[in-house]
Design a protein around this motif. Structure first.
Motif, PDB file in Angstrom:
ATOM      1  N   PHE A 128       0.802  -1.107   0.148  1.00 48.48           N
ATOM      2  CA  PHE A 128       0.054   0.076   0.031  1.00 48.48           C
ATOM      3  C   PHE A 128       0.910   1.326  -0.033  1.00 48.48           C
ATOM      4  O   PHE A 128       1.926   1.535   0.938  1.00 48.48           O
ATOM      5  N   THR A 129       0.632   1.993  -0.960  1.00 51.01           N
ATOM      6  CA  THR A 129       1.566   3.407  -1.001  1.00 51.01           C
ATOM      7  C   THR A 129       1.006   4.460  -1.589  1.00 51.01           C
ATOM      8  O   THR A 129      -0.190   4.385  -2.319  1.00 51.01           O
ATOM      9  N   PRO A 130       0.894   5.737  -1.218  1.00 52.66           N
ATOM     10  CA  PRO A 130       0.433   6.836  -1.661  1.00 52.66           C
ATOM     11  C   PRO A 130       1.006   7.332  -2.908  1.00 52.66           C
ATOM     12  O   PRO A 130       2.234   7.053  -3.238  1.00 52.66           O
ATOM     13  N   ARG A 169      -2.453   3.613  -3.947  1.00 53.62           N
ATOM     14  CA  ARG A 169      -2.225   2.486  -4.634  1.00 53.62           C
ATOM     15  C   ARG A 169      -2.267   1.347  -3.555  1.00 53.62           C
ATOM     16  O   ARG A 169      -1.495   1.103  -2.922  1.00 53.62           O
ATOM     17  N   LEU A 170      -3.109   0.214  -3.929  1.00 59.90           N
ATOM     18  CA  LEU A 170      -3.118  -1.006  -3.570  1.00 59.90           C
ATOM     19  C   LEU A 170      -2.580  -1.914  -4.612  1.00 59.90           C
ATOM     20  O   LEU A 170      -3.223  -2.050  -5.701  1.00 59.90           O
ATOM     21  N   GLU A 171      -1.375  -2.571  -4.421  1.00 56.33           N
ATOM     22  CA  GLU A 171      -0.551  -3.535  -5.479  1.00 56.33           C
ATOM     23  C   GLU A 171      -0.220  -4.785  -5.172  1.00 56.33           C
ATOM     24  O   GLU A 171       0.154  -5.143  -3.937  1.00 56.33           O
ATOM     25  N   LEU A 172      -0.473  -5.842  -6.122  1.00 59.15           N
ATOM     26  CA  LEU A 172      -0.158  -7.027  -5.916  1.00 59.15           C
ATOM     27  C   LEU A 172       0.969  -7.447  -7.135  1.00 59.15           C
ATOM     28  O   LEU A 172       0.456  -7.111  -8.315  1.00 59.15           O
ATOM     29  N   GLY A 173       2.031  -7.909  -7.016  1.00 57.29           N
ATOM     30  CA  GLY A 173       2.827  -8.250  -8.131  1.00 57.29           C
ATOM     31  C   GLY A 173       3.905  -9.290  -7.811  1.00 57.29           C
ATOM     32  O   GLY A 173       3.871  -9.823  -6.688  1.00 57.29           O
ATOM     33  N   SER A 189      -2.195  -2.839  -9.959  1.00 62.70           N
ATOM     34  CA  SER A 189      -2.586  -2.146  -9.082  1.00 62.70           C
ATOM     35  C   SER A 189      -4.088  -1.641  -8.982  1.00 62.70           C
ATOM     36  O   SER A 189      -4.530  -1.297  -9.958  1.00 62.70           O
ATOM     37  N   VAL A 190      -4.539  -1.192  -7.861  1.00 64.93           N
ATOM     38  CA  VAL A 190      -5.786  -0.543  -7.773  1.00 64.93           C
ATOM     39  C   VAL A 190      -5.613   0.822  -7.187  1.00 64.93           C
ATOM     40  O   VAL A 190      -5.115   0.945  -6.322  1.00 64.93           O
ATOM     41  N   ASN A 191      -5.711   2.024  -8.075  1.00 64.35           N
ATOM     42  CA  ASN A 191      -5.426   3.423  -7.705  1.00 64.35           C
ATOM     43  C   ASN A 191      -6.894   3.677  -7.139  1.00 64.35           C
ATOM     44  O   ASN A 191      -7.994   4.395  -8.077  1.00 64.35           O
ATOM     45  N   LEU A 192      -6.946   4.511  -5.980  1.00 60.99           N
ATOM     46  CA  LEU A 192      -8.049   4.551  -5.277  1.00 60.99           C
ATOM     47  C   LEU A 192      -8.055   6.360  -4.945  1.00 60.99           C
ATOM     48  O   LEU A 192      -7.103   6.834  -4.131  1.00 60.99           O
ATOM     49  N   LEU A 193      -8.959   7.080  -5.667  1.00 62.05           N
ATOM     50  CA  LEU A 193      -8.969   8.408  -5.536  1.00 62.05           C
ATOM     51  C   LEU A 193      -9.900   8.823  -4.159  1.00 62.05           C
ATOM     52  O   LEU A 193     -11.138   8.385  -4.463  1.00 62.05           O
ATOM     53  N   SER A 194      -9.666   9.767  -3.534  1.00 63.49           N
ATOM     54  CA  SER A 194     -10.438  10.117  -2.409  1.00 63.49           C
ATOM     55  C   SER A 194      -9.818  11.669  -2.153  1.00 63.49           C
ATOM     56  O   SER A 194      -8.997  11.401  -1.130  1.00 63.49           O
ATOM     57  N   GLU A 222      -9.208   3.250 -10.354  1.00 65.39           N
ATOM     58  CA  GLU A 222      -9.015   2.550 -11.884  1.00 65.39           C
ATOM     59  C   GLU A 222      -7.776   1.686 -11.721  1.00 65.39           C
ATOM     60  O   GLU A 222      -6.960   1.846 -10.693  1.00 65.39           O
ATOM     61  N   PHE A 223      -7.349   0.664 -12.643  1.00 66.11           N
ATOM     62  CA  PHE A 223      -6.254  -0.261 -12.647  1.00 66.11           C
ATOM     63  C   PHE A 223      -5.151   0.313 -12.985  1.00 66.11           C
ATOM     64  O   PHE A 223      -5.301   1.378 -13.995  1.00 66.11           O
ATOM     65  N   GLY A 224      -3.951  -0.070 -12.510  1.00 62.11           N
ATOM     66  CA  GLY A 224      -2.620   0.437 -13.197  1.00 62.11           C
ATOM     67  C   GLY A 224      -1.765  -0.803 -13.374  1.00 62.11           C
ATOM     68  O   GLY A 224      -1.872  -2.051 -12.954  1.00 62.11           O
TER      69      GLY A 224
END
Length: 439
Positions: A128-130, A169-173, A189-194, A222-224
Protein backbone atom coordinates in the motif's frame (compact mmCIF):
# COMPACT_ATOMS: atom_id res chain seq x y z
CA UNK A 1 12.98 -7.57 20.06
CA UNK A 2 11.79 -5.83 23.22
CA UNK A 3 14.38 -3.10 22.63
CA UNK A 4 13.01 -2.46 19.14
CA UNK A 5 9.43 -2.28 20.35
CA UNK A 6 10.36 0.35 22.96
CA UNK A 7 12.41 2.36 20.44
CA UNK A 8 9.66 2.24 17.82
CA UNK A 9 7.01 3.30 20.32
CA UNK A 10 9.13 6.20 21.61
CA UNK A 11 9.80 7.63 18.17
CA UNK A 12 6.16 7.14 17.16
CA UNK A 13 4.98 9.17 20.15
CA UNK A 14 7.57 11.84 19.35
CA UNK A 15 6.12 12.15 15.85
CA UNK A 16 2.61 12.65 17.23
CA UNK A 17 3.72 15.24 19.76
CA UNK A 18 5.68 17.15 17.14
CA UNK A 19 2.68 17.20 14.82
CA UNK A 20 0.28 18.41 17.52
CA UNK A 21 2.65 21.16 18.67
CA UNK A 22 2.60 23.09 15.39
CA UNK A 23 1.33 26.68 15.23
CA UNK A 24 -2.43 27.12 15.02
CA UNK A 25 -2.31 30.71 13.69
CA UNK A 26 -3.98 31.73 10.42
CA UNK A 27 -1.67 30.51 7.72
CA UNK A 28 -1.13 29.86 4.05
CA UNK A 29 -1.18 26.14 4.72
CA UNK A 30 -1.82 24.14 7.88
CA UNK A 31 -1.81 20.51 6.88
CA UNK A 32 0.94 20.07 4.31
CA UNK A 33 2.60 21.64 1.32
CA UNK A 34 0.91 24.68 -0.22
CA UNK A 35 1.55 23.19 -3.68
CA UNK A 36 -0.37 19.99 -2.91
CA UNK A 37 -3.57 22.02 -3.35
CA UNK A 38 -3.28 22.14 -7.13
CA UNK A 39 -5.11 19.55 -9.23
CA UNK A 40 -5.34 16.13 -7.60
CA UNK A 41 -2.35 16.66 -5.33
CA UNK A 42 1.43 16.65 -5.40
CA UNK A 43 3.26 13.44 -6.42
CA UNK A 44 4.21 11.35 -3.39
CA UNK A 45 7.58 9.75 -4.05
CA UNK A 46 8.01 6.65 -1.92
CA UNK A 47 11.52 5.43 -1.12
CA UNK A 48 12.49 1.89 -0.22
CA UNK A 49 13.57 1.43 3.40
CA UNK A 50 17.09 0.48 2.32
CA UNK A 51 17.67 3.79 0.48
CA UNK A 52 15.44 6.37 2.15
CA UNK A 53 18.48 7.75 4.00
CA UNK A 54 19.85 8.73 0.57
CA UNK A 55 16.50 10.18 -0.54
CA UNK A 56 16.35 7.70 -3.42
CA UNK A 57 13.69 5.24 -4.52
CA UNK A 58 16.17 2.36 -4.59
CA UNK A 59 15.25 1.11 -8.04
CA UNK A 60 18.81 -0.23 -8.50
CA UNK A 61 19.64 -1.05 -4.85
CA UNK A 62 19.17 -4.56 -3.50
CA UNK A 63 19.12 -5.76 0.08
CA UNK A 64 18.41 -9.26 1.37
CA UNK A 65 16.98 -7.84 4.59
CA UNK A 66 14.47 -5.13 3.63
CA UNK A 67 11.86 -5.14 0.84
CA UNK A 68 12.18 -2.93 -2.22
CA UNK A 69 8.95 -1.12 -3.02
CA UNK A 70 10.21 0.78 -6.06
CA UNK A 71 11.15 -2.06 -8.43
CA UNK A 72 8.99 -5.19 -8.98
CA UNK A 73 12.01 -7.07 -10.35
CA UNK A 74 13.58 -7.13 -6.86
CA UNK A 75 10.78 -9.27 -5.47
CA UNK A 76 12.25 -12.40 -7.01
CA UNK A 77 15.82 -11.93 -5.75
CA UNK A 78 15.51 -12.40 -2.00
CA UNK A 79 15.17 -15.65 -0.12
CA UNK A 80 13.68 -14.05 3.01
CA UNK A 81 10.13 -13.13 3.90
CA UNK A 82 10.32 -9.35 4.22
CA UNK A 83 7.95 -6.80 5.75
CA UNK A 84 8.10 -3.04 6.04
CA UNK A 85 6.07 -0.25 7.65
CA UNK A 86 7.30 3.32 7.13
CA UNK A 87 6.03 6.50 8.81
CA UNK A 88 6.97 10.06 7.92
CA UNK A 89 6.83 13.52 9.49
CA UNK A 90 7.44 16.69 7.46
CA UNK A 91 7.37 20.31 8.57
CA UNK A 92 6.75 23.17 6.10
CA UNK A 93 7.68 26.78 6.79
CA UNK A 94 5.95 28.68 3.99
CA UNK A 95 6.29 32.35 3.12
CA UNK A 96 5.43 34.83 0.39
CA UNK A 97 6.02 38.57 0.18
CA UNK A 98 3.17 39.34 2.58
CA UNK A 99 2.82 36.51 5.09
CA UNK A 100 4.40 33.39 6.55
CA UNK A 101 3.05 30.18 7.98
CA UNK A 102 4.11 26.88 9.51
CA UNK A 103 2.46 23.53 8.98
CA UNK A 104 3.21 19.85 9.38
CA UNK A 105 2.16 16.50 8.00
CA UNK A 106 2.40 13.06 9.60
CA UNK A 107 1.34 9.83 7.96
CA UNK A 108 2.09 6.38 6.61
CA UNK A 109 4.68 6.33 3.86
CA UNK A 110 4.11 2.74 2.78
CA UNK A 111 3.30 -0.80 3.91
CA UNK A 112 4.76 -3.81 2.12
CA UNK A 113 5.09 -7.57 2.52
CA UNK A 114 7.13 -9.76 0.17
CA UNK A 115 7.60 -13.53 0.26
CA UNK A 116 9.63 -15.98 -1.85
CA UNK A 117 7.79 -18.65 -3.81
CA UNK A 118 11.06 -20.15 -5.02
CA UNK A 119 13.96 -18.78 -3.02
CA UNK A 120 16.16 -16.34 -4.98
CA UNK A 121 14.17 -17.07 -8.15
CA UNK A 122 10.52 -16.08 -7.75
CA UNK A 123 8.70 -13.92 -5.20
CA UNK A 124 5.49 -11.98 -4.67
CA UNK A 125 4.69 -8.64 -3.05
CA UNK A 126 1.65 -6.88 -1.60
CA UNK A 127 1.91 -3.17 -0.85
CA UNK A 128 0.00 0.00 0.00
CA UNK A 129 1.55 3.31 -1.08
CA UNK A 130 0.38 6.90 -1.67
CA UNK A 131 0.62 8.16 -5.26
CA UNK A 132 -0.41 11.78 -4.73
CA UNK A 133 -1.24 13.85 -1.67
CA UNK A 134 -3.60 16.80 -1.38
CA UNK A 135 -3.25 18.15 2.18
CA UNK A 136 -3.47 21.92 2.55
CA UNK A 137 -5.38 24.89 3.88
CA UNK A 138 -5.74 28.22 2.10
CA UNK A 139 -7.23 31.46 3.33
CA UNK A 140 -8.01 34.41 1.05
CA UNK A 141 -9.58 37.82 1.63
CA UNK A 142 -11.20 40.29 -0.77
CA UNK A 143 -14.08 42.65 -1.40
CA UNK A 144 -16.68 43.34 -4.07
CA UNK A 145 -19.30 45.96 -4.96
CA UNK A 146 -22.76 44.37 -4.45
CA UNK A 147 -24.59 46.58 -6.97
CA UNK A 148 -22.22 48.15 -9.52
CA UNK A 149 -22.89 51.81 -10.22
CA UNK A 150 -24.82 52.47 -7.01
CA UNK A 151 -23.57 54.13 -3.86
CA UNK A 152 -23.04 51.05 -1.71
CA UNK A 153 -20.00 50.23 0.39
CA UNK A 154 -17.86 47.36 -0.81
CA UNK A 155 -18.53 44.06 0.95
CA UNK A 156 -15.53 42.32 2.51
CA UNK A 157 -15.35 38.53 2.47
CA UNK A 158 -13.03 35.71 3.39
CA UNK A 159 -12.66 32.20 1.95
CA UNK A 160 -11.15 29.21 3.73
CA UNK A 161 -10.49 25.96 1.85
CA UNK A 162 -9.16 22.87 3.62
CA UNK A 163 -8.27 19.84 1.51
CA UNK A 164 -7.11 16.35 2.41
CA UNK A 165 -6.73 13.01 0.70
CA UNK A 166 -5.17 12.02 -2.60
CA UNK A 167 -4.61 8.88 -4.64
CA UNK A 168 -3.48 5.67 -2.94
CA UNK A 169 -2.33 2.48 -4.58
CA UNK A 170 -3.03 -1.11 -3.53
CA UNK A 171 -0.60 -3.28 -5.44
CA UNK A 172 0.00 -6.99 -5.98
CA UNK A 173 2.88 -8.24 -8.09
CA UNK A 174 5.61 -10.76 -8.72
CA UNK A 175 9.25 -10.78 -9.77
CA UNK A 176 11.51 -13.53 -10.98
CA UNK A 177 14.86 -14.44 -12.50
CA UNK A 178 15.03 -14.49 -16.30
CA UNK A 179 18.76 -15.15 -16.70
CA UNK A 180 21.59 -15.52 -14.23
CA UNK A 181 22.02 -11.78 -13.62
CA UNK A 182 18.70 -10.47 -14.98
CA UNK A 183 15.40 -10.18 -13.11
CA UNK A 184 12.03 -8.87 -14.27
CA UNK A 185 8.80 -8.03 -12.45
CA UNK A 186 5.22 -6.89 -12.94
CA UNK A 187 2.72 -5.29 -10.56
CA UNK A 188 -1.04 -4.88 -10.91
CA UNK A 189 -2.63 -2.13 -8.84
CA UNK A 190 -5.90 -0.48 -7.91
CA UNK A 191 -5.54 3.31 -7.72
CA UNK A 192 -8.06 4.76 -5.26
CA UNK A 193 -8.98 8.45 -5.50
CA UNK A 194 -10.45 10.18 -2.45
CA UNK A 195 -10.10 13.94 -1.96
CA UNK A 196 -12.26 16.03 0.36
CA UNK A 197 -12.52 19.82 0.56
CA UNK A 198 -14.21 21.91 3.23
CA UNK A 199 -15.08 25.37 1.89
CA UNK A 200 -16.24 28.30 4.02
CA UNK A 201 -17.19 31.74 2.69
CA UNK A 202 -17.89 34.35 5.34
CA UNK A 203 -18.64 38.08 5.52
CA UNK A 204 -17.15 39.46 8.74
CA UNK A 205 -18.78 42.93 8.69
CA UNK A 206 -21.93 42.60 6.62
CA UNK A 207 -25.45 41.62 7.68
CA UNK A 208 -26.92 41.27 4.19
CA UNK A 209 -24.97 38.23 3.06
CA UNK A 210 -25.00 35.02 5.07
CA UNK A 211 -22.02 32.75 5.56
CA UNK A 212 -21.81 29.74 3.27
CA UNK A 213 -20.32 26.34 4.05
CA UNK A 214 -20.15 23.33 1.77
CA UNK A 215 -18.13 20.14 1.33
CA UNK A 216 -16.69 18.72 -1.87
CA UNK A 217 -15.79 15.08 -2.21
CA UNK A 218 -14.10 13.53 -5.23
CA UNK A 219 -13.95 9.75 -5.62
CA UNK A 220 -13.00 7.17 -8.21
CA UNK A 221 -10.70 4.27 -8.99
CA UNK A 222 -8.82 2.67 -11.87
CA UNK A 223 -6.39 -0.17 -12.45
CA UNK A 224 -2.68 0.37 -13.09
CA UNK A 225 0.30 -1.54 -14.41
CA UNK A 226 3.99 -1.30 -13.50
CA UNK A 227 7.02 -3.14 -14.94
CA UNK A 228 10.57 -3.49 -13.67
CA UNK A 229 14.02 -4.78 -14.62
CA UNK A 230 17.07 -5.39 -12.45
CA UNK A 231 20.51 -6.63 -13.49
CA UNK A 232 23.89 -7.05 -11.79
CA UNK A 233 27.41 -7.18 -13.23
CA UNK A 234 30.06 -8.48 -10.77
CA UNK A 235 33.79 -7.79 -11.04
CA UNK A 236 33.51 -4.81 -13.39
CA UNK A 237 36.57 -2.81 -12.34
CA UNK A 238 38.12 -4.94 -9.60
CA UNK A 239 37.59 -8.15 -7.67
CA UNK A 240 34.69 -7.89 -5.24
CA UNK A 241 32.93 -4.92 -6.83
CA UNK A 242 29.56 -4.95 -8.57
CA UNK A 243 27.56 -2.72 -10.89
CA UNK A 244 23.76 -2.89 -10.69
CA UNK A 245 21.12 -1.37 -12.97
CA UNK A 246 17.40 -1.03 -12.29
CA UNK A 247 14.55 0.51 -14.25
CA UNK A 248 10.77 0.73 -13.98
CA UNK A 249 7.95 1.84 -16.25
CA UNK A 250 4.62 2.94 -14.77
CA UNK A 251 1.87 3.25 -17.38
CA UNK A 252 -0.58 6.20 -17.35
CA UNK A 253 -3.81 5.74 -15.38
CA UNK A 254 -7.05 7.55 -16.22
CA UNK A 255 -9.61 7.72 -13.41
CA UNK A 256 -13.26 8.48 -14.12
CA UNK A 257 -14.12 10.55 -11.06
CA UNK A 258 -17.36 11.71 -9.46
CA UNK A 259 -17.56 14.89 -7.40
CA UNK A 260 -20.33 15.67 -4.93
CA UNK A 261 -20.94 19.10 -3.38
CA UNK A 262 -22.99 18.97 -0.18
CA UNK A 263 -24.33 21.72 2.02
CA UNK A 264 -27.03 22.17 4.66
CA UNK A 265 -30.11 24.07 3.46
CA UNK A 266 -33.45 24.97 5.03
CA UNK A 267 -36.15 22.95 3.23
CA UNK A 268 -39.76 23.13 4.45
CA UNK A 269 -38.52 24.61 7.71
CA UNK A 270 -36.05 21.80 8.31
CA UNK A 271 -32.26 21.84 8.02
CA UNK A 272 -31.31 19.20 5.46
CA UNK A 273 -28.11 18.06 3.79
CA UNK A 274 -28.39 18.67 0.03
CA UNK A 275 -26.19 17.53 -2.86
CA UNK A 276 -25.92 20.78 -4.78
CA UNK A 277 -24.51 19.41 -8.04
CA UNK A 278 -26.45 16.15 -8.16
CA UNK A 279 -27.69 16.82 -11.70
CA UNK A 280 -24.84 19.05 -12.81
CA UNK A 281 -22.81 18.07 -15.91
CA UNK A 282 -19.70 19.02 -13.93
CA UNK A 283 -20.30 16.20 -11.46
CA UNK A 284 -18.24 13.74 -13.52
CA UNK A 285 -14.67 14.39 -14.57
CA UNK A 286 -11.39 12.83 -15.65
CA UNK A 287 -8.07 12.60 -13.83
CA UNK A 288 -5.12 11.25 -15.77
CA UNK A 289 -1.96 10.25 -13.92
CA UNK A 290 1.22 10.55 -16.00
CA UNK A 291 3.56 8.04 -17.59
CA UNK A 292 6.57 7.46 -15.31
CA UNK A 293 10.07 6.17 -16.01
CA UNK A 294 12.57 5.59 -13.22
CA UNK A 295 16.15 4.37 -13.65
CA UNK A 296 19.11 3.94 -11.33
CA UNK A 297 22.73 2.83 -11.40
CA UNK A 298 24.49 1.52 -8.28
CA UNK A 299 28.19 0.80 -7.90
CA UNK A 300 29.04 -1.48 -4.99
CA UNK A 301 32.72 -0.69 -4.40
CA UNK A 302 32.97 -3.50 -1.87
CA UNK A 303 30.84 -5.05 0.86
CA UNK A 304 31.08 -1.86 2.92
CA UNK A 305 30.38 0.99 0.45
CA UNK A 306 28.09 1.76 -2.48
CA UNK A 307 27.19 4.78 -4.60
CA UNK A 308 23.90 5.34 -6.43
CA UNK A 309 22.60 7.75 -9.08
CA UNK A 310 18.92 7.89 -10.09
CA UNK A 311 16.75 9.68 -12.63
CA UNK A 312 12.94 9.91 -12.44
CA UNK A 313 10.88 11.30 -15.33
CA UNK A 314 7.11 11.86 -15.32
CA UNK A 315 5.04 13.18 -18.24
CA UNK A 316 2.93 15.59 -16.21
CA UNK A 317 2.49 17.67 -19.35
CA UNK A 318 0.05 14.96 -20.48
CA UNK A 319 -1.79 14.75 -17.14
CA UNK A 320 -5.45 15.79 -16.97
CA UNK A 321 -7.65 17.43 -14.35
CA UNK A 322 -10.95 18.23 -16.05
CA UNK A 323 -12.53 19.79 -12.94
CA UNK A 324 -10.26 22.83 -13.27
CA UNK A 325 -8.61 23.41 -16.65
CA UNK A 326 -6.77 26.46 -15.28
CA UNK A 327 -4.98 24.30 -12.74
CA UNK A 328 -4.41 21.61 -15.37
CA UNK A 329 -2.54 24.22 -17.41
CA UNK A 330 0.03 24.46 -14.59
CA UNK A 331 1.18 20.87 -15.21
CA UNK A 332 4.53 20.33 -16.91
CA UNK A 333 6.90 17.41 -17.39
CA UNK A 334 8.83 16.57 -14.24
CA UNK A 335 12.39 15.36 -13.77
CA UNK A 336 14.02 14.37 -10.49
CA UNK A 337 17.70 13.45 -10.17
CA UNK A 338 19.47 12.18 -7.08
CA UNK A 339 22.80 10.86 -5.87
CA UNK A 340 23.67 9.06 -2.63
CA UNK A 341 26.20 6.89 -0.83
CA UNK A 342 26.12 4.28 1.94
CA UNK A 343 28.64 2.86 4.39
CA UNK A 344 28.09 -0.48 6.15
CA UNK A 345 30.74 -0.95 8.89
CA UNK A 346 28.67 -3.69 10.59
CA UNK A 347 29.67 -6.06 7.78
CA UNK A 348 33.25 -6.11 9.02
CA UNK A 349 34.39 -9.34 10.65
CA UNK A 350 36.04 -7.33 13.43
CA UNK A 351 34.00 -5.28 15.87
CA UNK A 352 35.19 -1.68 16.12
CA UNK A 353 32.94 -0.25 18.79
CA UNK A 354 29.34 0.80 19.21
CA UNK A 355 29.11 2.93 16.03
CA UNK A 356 30.20 0.01 13.83
CA UNK A 357 26.79 -1.61 14.40
CA UNK A 358 24.99 0.95 12.21
CA UNK A 359 24.45 1.61 8.51
CA UNK A 360 25.07 5.21 7.38
CA UNK A 361 23.55 6.97 4.37
CA UNK A 362 23.78 10.41 2.78
CA UNK A 363 22.37 11.90 -0.42
CA UNK A 364 20.88 14.83 -2.29
CA UNK A 365 18.10 15.26 -4.85
CA UNK A 366 16.92 17.97 -7.22
CA UNK A 367 13.34 18.03 -8.52
CA UNK A 368 12.21 20.33 -11.36
CA UNK A 369 8.63 19.91 -10.09
CA UNK A 370 5.40 19.12 -11.89
CA UNK A 371 4.04 22.69 -11.76
CA UNK A 372 4.91 25.90 -13.60
CA UNK A 373 3.00 28.88 -12.16
CA UNK A 374 3.48 32.46 -13.36
CA UNK A 375 6.27 31.13 -15.61
CA UNK A 376 8.11 29.86 -12.52
CA UNK A 377 9.02 26.17 -12.10
CA UNK A 378 8.22 24.93 -8.58
CA UNK A 379 11.58 23.26 -7.94
CA UNK A 380 12.70 21.34 -4.85
CA UNK A 381 16.22 20.80 -3.54
CA UNK A 382 16.65 18.33 -0.65
CA UNK A 383 19.53 16.99 1.44
CA UNK A 384 19.21 13.59 3.11
CA UNK A 385 20.96 11.58 5.81
CA UNK A 386 20.08 8.31 7.49
CA UNK A 387 21.11 5.67 9.97
CA UNK A 388 20.10 2.02 10.24
CA UNK A 389 20.30 -0.34 13.21
CA UNK A 390 20.11 -4.12 12.94
CA UNK A 391 18.75 -6.53 15.51
CA UNK A 392 21.48 -8.51 17.31
CA UNK A 393 19.40 -11.71 16.95
CA UNK A 394 18.15 -11.45 13.36
CA UNK A 395 18.51 -9.34 10.21
CA UNK A 396 15.44 -7.24 11.02
CA UNK A 397 16.23 -3.56 11.30
CA UNK A 398 15.08 -0.03 12.03
CA UNK A 399 15.97 2.79 9.63
CA UNK A 400 15.71 6.48 10.52
CA UNK A 401 16.30 9.21 7.94
CA UNK A 402 16.29 13.01 7.95
CA UNK A 403 15.77 15.53 5.17
CA UNK A 404 16.01 19.29 4.74
CA UNK A 405 15.47 21.49 1.71
CA UNK A 406 13.71 24.28 -0.15
CA UNK A 407 10.72 24.28 -2.51
CA UNK A 408 9.29 27.04 -4.67
CA UNK A 409 10.09 30.75 -4.79
CA UNK A 410 8.68 34.07 -3.62
CA UNK A 411 9.03 35.53 -7.13
CA UNK A 412 5.76 36.27 -8.91
CA UNK A 413 3.95 36.42 -5.54
CA UNK A 414 4.39 32.67 -5.13
CA UNK A 415 5.18 30.66 -2.01
CA UNK A 416 8.59 29.46 -0.86
CA UNK A 417 8.75 26.51 1.54
CA UNK A 418 11.58 25.51 3.87
CA UNK A 419 11.14 21.78 4.44
CA UNK A 420 12.52 19.48 7.12
CA UNK A 421 11.42 16.15 8.46
CA UNK A 422 12.28 12.55 9.20
CA UNK A 423 11.06 9.06 8.36
CA UNK A 424 11.00 5.86 10.38
CA UNK A 425 10.97 2.42 8.82
CA UNK A 426 10.52 -0.86 10.71
CA UNK A 427 11.78 -3.81 8.65
CA UNK A 428 11.16 -7.51 9.23
CA UNK A 429 13.47 -10.10 7.65
CA UNK A 430 12.83 -13.74 8.53
CA UNK A 431 13.00 -17.23 7.08
CA UNK A 432 9.38 -18.38 7.02
CA UNK A 433 7.62 -21.44 5.65
CA UNK A 434 10.93 -23.34 5.89
CA UNK A 435 10.97 -26.65 7.75
CA UNK A 436 13.66 -26.79 10.43
CA UNK A 437 16.18 -29.64 10.10
CA UNK A 438 16.69 -29.86 13.86
CA UNK A 439 14.01 -29.96 16.54
Amino acid sequence: MKFYSILFFSIFISFLLAGSAQSQDNSLSKTGSFYSGFGFGAPADVNSAYTMGMGLSGVSNFSNFSPNISNPAHWGVSGHTLGNVALGFTNFEASDRNASAESSMFGIENIQLTAPIIRNRLGVSFAFTPVSRSDYRRFTEGSFEPLPGLDFDNVSYGTSITGNGGINRLELGAGGRIFRFLYAGYAFSVNLLSIEQEVSVFFPSDDIFSNQNYDKKMEGYEFGHRFGLFSTFPGVFRDGDQLAFGGTLNLPVTIDAEQSVESFKIINGRRSLVDINEDSPGRFGTLKMPLEFNAGLTYNLNRYSNFTAELLMQKWGDAEYSYDTEQQAYYKDRMKAGFGAQFHPYRSDQQRGFFSNFKYSIGTSFDTGHLAIENEDIETLLLHAGIGLFSPRSRSSIDLSFHYGIRGTESGNLVKEDIWGFKLSLNLAEFMFVRSRFQ
